[in-house]
Scaffold this motif. Structure first.
Motif, PDB file in Angstrom:
ATOM      1  N   ALA A 221     -58.020 -23.527 -14.611  1.00 52.21           N
ATOM      2  CA  ALA A 221     -57.411 -22.924 -15.797  1.00 52.21           C
ATOM      3  C   ALA A 221     -56.007 -23.480 -16.034  1.00 52.21           C
ATOM      4  CB  ALA A 221     -57.374 -21.408 -15.663  1.00 52.21           C
ATOM      5  N   MET A 222     -55.251 -23.673 -14.970  1.00 50.97           N
ATOM      6  CA  MET A 222     -53.897 -24.219 -15.116  1.00 50.97           C
ATOM      7  C   MET A 222     -53.943 -25.637 -15.664  1.00 50.97           C
ATOM      8  SD  MET A 222     -50.650 -23.493 -13.263  1.00 50.97           S
ATOM      9  CE  MET A 222     -49.197 -24.462 -13.103  1.00 50.97           C
TER      10      MET A 222
ATOM     11  N   ASP B  73     -39.690 -15.281 -14.433  1.00 46.45           N
ATOM     12  CA  ASP B  73     -39.405 -16.384 -15.354  1.00 46.45           C
ATOM     13  C   ASP B  73     -40.591 -16.679 -16.261  1.00 46.45           C
ATOM     14  OD1 ASP B  73     -37.026 -16.554 -13.992  1.00 46.45           O
ATOM     15  OD2 ASP B  73     -37.556 -18.381 -12.895  1.00 46.45           O
ATOM     16  N   ALA B  74     -41.795 -16.359 -15.805  1.00 44.15           N
ATOM     17  CA  ALA B  74     -43.010 -16.664 -16.555  1.00 44.15           C
ATOM     18  C   ALA B  74     -43.394 -15.560 -17.532  1.00 44.15           C
ATOM     19  CB  ALA B  74     -44.155 -16.912 -15.582  1.00 44.15           C
ATOM     20  N   SER B  75     -42.695 -14.468 -17.512  1.00 45.10           N
ATOM     21  CA  SER B  75     -43.028 -13.337 -18.380  1.00 45.10           C
ATOM     22  C   SER B  75     -43.125 -13.776 -19.835  1.00 45.10           C
ATOM     23  CB  SER B  75     -41.966 -12.249 -18.225  1.00 45.10           C
ATOM     24  OG  SER B  75     -42.260 -11.171 -19.077  1.00 45.10           O
TER      25      SER B  75
ATOM     26  N   GLY C   1     -40.827 -26.449 -15.656  1.00 43.63           N
ATOM     27  CA  GLY C   1     -40.479 -25.896 -14.348  1.00 43.63           C
ATOM     28  C   GLY C   1     -41.532 -24.921 -13.847  1.00 43.63           C
ATOM     29  N   LEU C   2     -42.011 -24.046 -14.739  1.00 50.61           N
ATOM     30  CA  LEU C   2     -43.063 -23.097 -14.359  1.00 50.61           C
ATOM     31  C   LEU C   2     -44.331 -23.841 -13.964  1.00 50.61           C
ATOM     32  CD1 LEU C   2     -42.590 -20.378 -17.114  1.00 50.61           C
ATOM     33  CD2 LEU C   2     -42.104 -20.127 -14.671  1.00 50.61           C
ATOM     34  N   ASN C   3     -44.623 -24.895 -14.694  1.00 48.32           N
ATOM     35  CA  ASN C   3     -45.798 -25.696 -14.390  1.00 48.32           C
ATOM     36  C   ASN C   3     -45.669 -26.332 -13.000  1.00 48.32           C
ATOM     37  OD1 ASN C   3     -48.333 -26.449 -15.534  1.00 48.32           O
ATOM     38  ND2 ASN C   3     -47.580 -28.548 -15.670  1.00 48.32           N
TER      39      ASN C   3
END
Length: 130
Positions: A121-122, A62-64, A18-20
């Motif tokens: 980078a992603m 959420d990405a923490s 989901g973060l991706n």
């Protein structure tokens, strides 16, 4: 204390996926704005940039603790710095057209670089520097 050390937390695959997905949506929206900023005559609504920024602000918690956190912070900082630089150089447009145009071109190219650098980078699933 080393500031480069980031606490990593265990995250399930669905959350990472989901973060991706949200990260790519945000990067693509930012890329549309960045390209429009450097292409003469291209017009993109500021709403596109605001949508991307809201995505980043909402999904950042959420990405923490994941490598995605650096990407959310990278995009937010890119937008904020570009905004500040545009505002600071806006008077150049009123006083001297050419210096204002040059300043905004440099800022726009810098913003485009930041977005492309983040996308690379992603794609490699790497964190970005602070």
């Amino acid at each position: 204390m080393n500031d480069d050390i980031v606490e990593v937390r265990a995250v399930d695959k669905a959350t990472l996926d989901g973060l991706n997905a949200w990260g790519w949506v945000s990067y693509l929206l930012h890329l549309i704005v960045a390209i429009a900023a450097v292409v003469p005559g291209a017009q993109v609504s500021v709403a596109v940039l605001l949508i991307a920024l809201v995505i980043d602000l909402v999904k950042r918690p959420d990405a923490s603790g994941t490598w995605h956190a650096s990407h959310f912070a990278w995009r937010i900082r890119s937008v904020l710095w570009a905004g500040v630089l545009y505002v600071l150089t806006a008077p150049l447009w009123l006083l001297f057209f050419v210096p204002g145009w040059i300043a905004w071109c440099v800022i726009s190219l810098w913003f485009l670089y930041r977005i492309v650098r983040g996308m690379v980078a992603m794609n490699q699933q790497e964190a970005l520097p602070r």
